[in-house]
Design an enzyme around this catalytic site. Structure first.
Site, PDB file in Angstrom:
ATOM      1  N   ARG A  94       0.916  -1.269   0.093  1.00 24.29           N
ATOM      2  CA  ARG A  94       0.116  -0.135  -0.219  1.00 24.29           C
ATOM      3  C   ARG A  94       0.865   1.285  -0.040  1.00 24.29           C
ATOM      4  O   ARG A  94       1.896   1.108   0.429  1.00 24.29           O
ATOM      5  CB  ARG A  94      -0.823   0.024   1.116  1.00 24.29           C
ATOM      6  CG  ARG A  94      -1.788   1.196   1.411  1.00 24.29           C
ATOM      7  CD  ARG A  94      -2.906   1.059   0.402  1.00 24.29           C
ATOM      8  NE  ARG A  94      -4.089   1.973   1.006  1.00 24.29           N
ATOM      9  CZ  ARG A  94      -5.168   2.364   0.069  1.00 24.29           C
ATOM     10  NH1 ARG A  94      -5.127   1.898  -1.085  1.00 24.29           N
ATOM     11  NH2 ARG A  94      -6.010   3.213   0.816  1.00 24.29           N
ATOM     12  N   THR A 368      -9.873   0.362 -10.519  1.00 31.69           N
ATOM     13  CA  THR A 368      -8.960  -0.398  -9.395  1.00 31.69           C
ATOM     14  C   THR A 368      -8.949  -1.793 -10.315  1.00 31.69           C
ATOM     15  O   THR A 368      -9.913  -1.814 -11.082  1.00 31.69           O
ATOM     16  CB  THR A 368      -9.444  -0.516  -8.008  1.00 31.69           C
ATOM     17  OG1 THR A 368      -9.033   0.648  -7.410  1.00 31.69           O
ATOM     18  CG2 THR A 368      -8.736  -1.514  -7.197  1.00 31.69           C
ATOM     19  N   ASN A 388      -6.319   4.231  -6.977  1.00 26.71           N
ATOM     20  CA  ASN A 388      -7.603   5.010  -6.660  1.00 26.71           C
ATOM     21  C   ASN A 388      -8.480   5.430  -7.668  1.00 26.71           C
ATOM     22  O   ASN A 388      -8.912   4.404  -8.541  1.00 26.71           O
ATOM     23  CB  ASN A 388      -7.288   6.083  -5.618  1.00 26.71           C
ATOM     24  CG  ASN A 388      -8.422   6.277  -4.659  1.00 26.71           C
ATOM     25  OD1 ASN A 388      -9.312   5.679  -4.348  1.00 26.71           O
ATOM     26  ND2 ASN A 388      -8.559   7.949  -4.189  1.00 26.71           N
ATOM     27  N   SER A 439      -7.610   1.326   3.539  1.00 29.66           N
ATOM     28  CA  SER A 439      -8.139   0.636   1.983  1.00 29.66           C
ATOM     29  C   SER A 439      -9.403  -0.278   2.194  1.00 29.66           C
ATOM     30  O   SER A 439      -9.762  -0.676   3.374  1.00 29.66           O
ATOM     31  CB  SER A 439      -7.128   0.000   1.507  1.00 29.66           C
ATOM     32  OG  SER A 439      -7.593  -0.780   0.374  1.00 29.66           O
ATOM     33  N   SER A 440     -10.288  -0.193   1.289  1.00 28.92           N
ATOM     34  CA  SER A 440     -11.269  -1.126   1.347  1.00 28.92           C
ATOM     35  C   SER A 440     -10.829  -2.606   0.457  1.00 28.92           C
ATOM     36  O   SER A 440     -11.800  -3.540   0.219  1.00 28.92           O
ATOM     37  CB  SER A 440     -12.531  -0.696   0.761  1.00 28.92           C
ATOM     38  OG  SER A 440     -12.883   0.349   1.393  1.00 28.92           O
ATOM     39  N   GLY A 460     -14.341   0.502  -4.907  1.00 28.05           N
ATOM     40  CA  GLY A 460     -14.102   1.364  -3.953  1.00 28.05           C
ATOM     41  C   GLY A 460     -14.714   0.955  -2.802  1.00 28.05           C
ATOM     42  O   GLY A 460     -14.559  -0.094  -2.273  1.00 28.05           O
TER      43      GLY A 460
HETATM   44  O1  DON Z   1      -7.924   1.219  -1.459  1.00 23.87           O
HETATM   45  C1  DON Z   1      -9.270   1.557  -1.743  1.00 23.87           C
HETATM   46  O2  DON Z   1      -9.937   1.227  -0.813  1.00 23.87           O
HETATM   47  C2  DON Z   1      -9.616   2.213  -3.154  1.00 23.87           C
HETATM   48  N1  DON Z   1      -8.398   2.996  -3.187  1.00 23.87           N
HETATM   49  C3  DON Z   1     -10.076   1.513  -4.025  1.00 23.87           C
HETATM   50  C4  DON Z   1     -10.421   2.166  -5.192  1.00 23.87           C
HETATM   51  C5  DON Z   1     -11.331   1.570  -5.948  1.00 23.87           C
HETATM   52  O3  DON Z   1     -11.598   0.209  -5.809  1.00 23.87           O
HETATM   53  C6  DON Z   1     -11.848   2.245  -7.360  1.00 23.87           C
HETATM   54  N2  DON Z   1     -12.632   1.239  -8.064  1.00 23.87           N
HETATM   55  N3  DON Z   1     -13.598   0.944  -8.584  1.00 23.87           N
END
Ligand code: DON
Length: 563
Positions: A94, A368, A388, A439-440, A460
């Protein structure tokens, strides 16, 4: 103890690891969000690499062909299972906050948020972890040379890849930001506009940056000429990176979060991701209900209420465990979950306000990437990678080809200030030098006596609920094709609404949930891009599936890695 029993026990203990490694899948499987990445992974397995080598190749290829999703300028979480000794670990690549970042980084003196700056341009970028992750995975788990594993990515960077509809959509969404960076516009746009479908994106500078890593390992990126270029242009354009930020970047091996849902062992991402804890907590709550016995609407209502409660604790308690104490045991405690389950009423929704309230805003578009791998030795990788928002910060430091992330927005840039996904957080996730933003991302393995599943998705904040729905579908006995396709709905505590993708809930379900007091919010498109694999051990069958919402590819093959 009876002697012959003792004798048997000794034999069993002596040969146990042997008998575990003898259980090998009949086929290898790879599911990724881009066909060129899937094919490159298979190419590496055919050359004698294991799942971890394939993960290096796929991570690097995705960095080239899915610039809107992940890249050398971003971060990733790789969940591994090594067949020889059963080791399960998460490689944490990360991003980290730059050393000079503080909780005030995106605030005016009067406390107003300078929102754009955590999303667009180099001030939004954390220190990338993917380059270090590639090298670490290769050195500690792979068996091929780094240069061999990076070769497909270098090839696609040099020769180019074709623009797709998804590329066009996401580039359109970030057009202004890409135009603002000279190098980004030259690489990712055509005459300053979204390139047409089929247009070839050639990335000579990125090829050189990859070659530098393949020749010099992590120092090729974090120290010396490339590092200097990155820092110079970041600083010239308002960023705050320093050479010690890059030189000091470290990969961390972390113990996965392991929870039990019925007969399923759930192995998932620990902090700095919230994924494993929120997923585990939601499943713990749901364990208190007999989901099969509930009618469709009540079942969905209960799942939504479980999401609401787990996401509330995310906002309150989760952040980078290297910086804060997280009460993991308590959050995953059965009694605690029983209490939360007891607070769910079957005939009405709980308002998030009743659980304690914070102010929140709407979400924006996202991207992502996730990939899943199983090799014929039984090694597994579930990896979720991100920069992101689509195309990250949109900024490419001159001459590097490295598109930087905007992962700093995953911090709570102000207590209870919603981020791009409407997620709120507090002290636990405030910006501190070198800290990792919460993060998710939820790369996950599921294990029963008979099955091994490997799954994850983009999306996200909705990543976690998408994986949750996948786990429940697995528990219902369905195959990967179903997990990646089922309609999606989501609750994240705040905003206090049930979000669902286009056609994610039927008209009858919507009416039923409204009746129970839920506010509904239909998104104007589908979300998520799940990549999943199932190994049905008893029949030794291997299945792989790629989300129909994306452009990915899932394949299985009888390749046997060479020793
Ligand atoms: O780490 C995270 O939770 C976010 N940066 C993830 C972003 C993401 O999944 C965008 N996608 N559709």
């Amino acid at each position: 103890m009876h002697r012959s029993f003792l004798h048997l026990l000794i034999i069993w203990i002596t040969f146990w690891p042997f008998s575990v490694s003898a259980e090998q899948p009949s086929r290898a499987a790879i599911a990724t969000a881009h066909p060129l990445a899937t094919q490159s992974g298979m190419e590496i397995l055919e050359q004698g690499g294991n799942a971890f080598d394939a993960a290096v190749a796929i991570t690097a290829v995705l960095a080239v062909v899915e610039p809107y999703s992940s890249g050398l300028g971003g971060g990733g979480l790789w969940l591994l299972h090594r067949a020889t000794d059963g080791k399960q670990v998460m490689i944490d690549g990360r991003e980290t906050a730059p050393g000079s970042a503080s909780a005030m980084l995106y605030l005016e003196k009067n406390g107003e948020v300078k929102k754009e700056l955590s999303l667009n341009g180099p001030l939004a970028a954390g220190i990338p972890g993917v380059p270090a992750g590639l090298v670490y995975l290769n050195e500690h788990y792979g068996r091929m040379m780094l240069a061999q594993n990076l070769a497909p990515a270098i090839r696609y960077a040099r020769e180019g890849f074709q623009v797709t509809e998804l590329y066009r959509k996401l580039a359109g969404f970030r057009l202004d930001v890409l135009r603002a960076s000279k190098d980004a516009a030259a690489i990712f746009l055509h005459e300053n506009e979204v390139p047409p479908s089929g247009h070839l994106i050639v990335q000579k500078d990125l090829a050189n940056s990859l070659i530098r890593i393949s020749e010099h390992g992590a120092p090729g990126f974090y120290i010396g000429e490339l590092a200097n270029r990155l820092i110079d242009d970041v600083r010239k354009n308002g960023g705050v990176w320093r050479s010690d930020d890059l030189a000091g970047y470290k990969i961390v091996e972390r113990q996965p979060i392991i929870t039990q849902y019925r007969d399923i062992r759930v192995i998932s991402a620990p902090p700095p991701s919230s994924g494993g804890i929120v997923l585990g907590q939601a499943l713990n709550i749901l364990q208190n209900f007999n989901l099969e016995r509930l009618d469709n609407i009540t079942r969905k209502h209960v799942i939504i209420e479980a999401m609401r409660r787990a996401f509330r604790d995310r906002a309150a308690y989760l952040g980078d465990s290297d910086f804060i104490e997280i009460p993991v045991e308590r959050l995953l405690d059965q009694d605690y979950s029983e209490g939360l389950a007891a607070s769910i009423e079957l005939d009405r929704s709980t308002s998030s306000e009743e659980l304690g309230v914070f102010p929140v805003a709407e979400q924006t578009g996202t991207h992502t990437t996730h990939f899943s791998i199983l090799d014929t030795e039984g090694n597994r990788v579930a990896a979720t990678l991100s920069i992101n928002l689509p195309f990250g910060s949109g900024f490419v430091p001159s001459g590097t080809g490295v598109l930087l992330n905007d992962e700093m927005d995953d911090f709570a840039i102000k207590p209870m200030q919603p981020n791009a996904y409407g997620l709120v957080g507090d002290e636990a996730n405030r910006i501190e030098p070198r800290k990792r933003p919460l993060s998710s991302m939820t790369p996950t393995f599921l294990e029963t006596g008979d099955h091994v599943a490997i799954l994850g998705t983009s999306g996200g904040s909705r990543i976690i609920s998408t994986v949750l729905l996948g786990v429940l579908d697995f528990a219902d006995g369905n195959l990967p094709k179903s997990w990646v396709s089922i309609p999606r709905y989501h609750h994240q505590y705040l905003p206090d609404e049930v979000q669902f993708e286009q056609n994610g809930l039927t008209a009858i379900e919507q009416a039923g949930l409204r009746e129970l007091g839920h506010t509904l919010s239909e998104k104007d498109r589908a979300y998520g891009n799940m990549q999943a694999i199932l190994w049905w051990k008893k029949k030794n069958l291997v299945y792989a599936a790629s989300d129909p919402r994306g452009e990915g590819e899932a394949v299985t093959s009888a390749i046997r890695p060479h020793r």
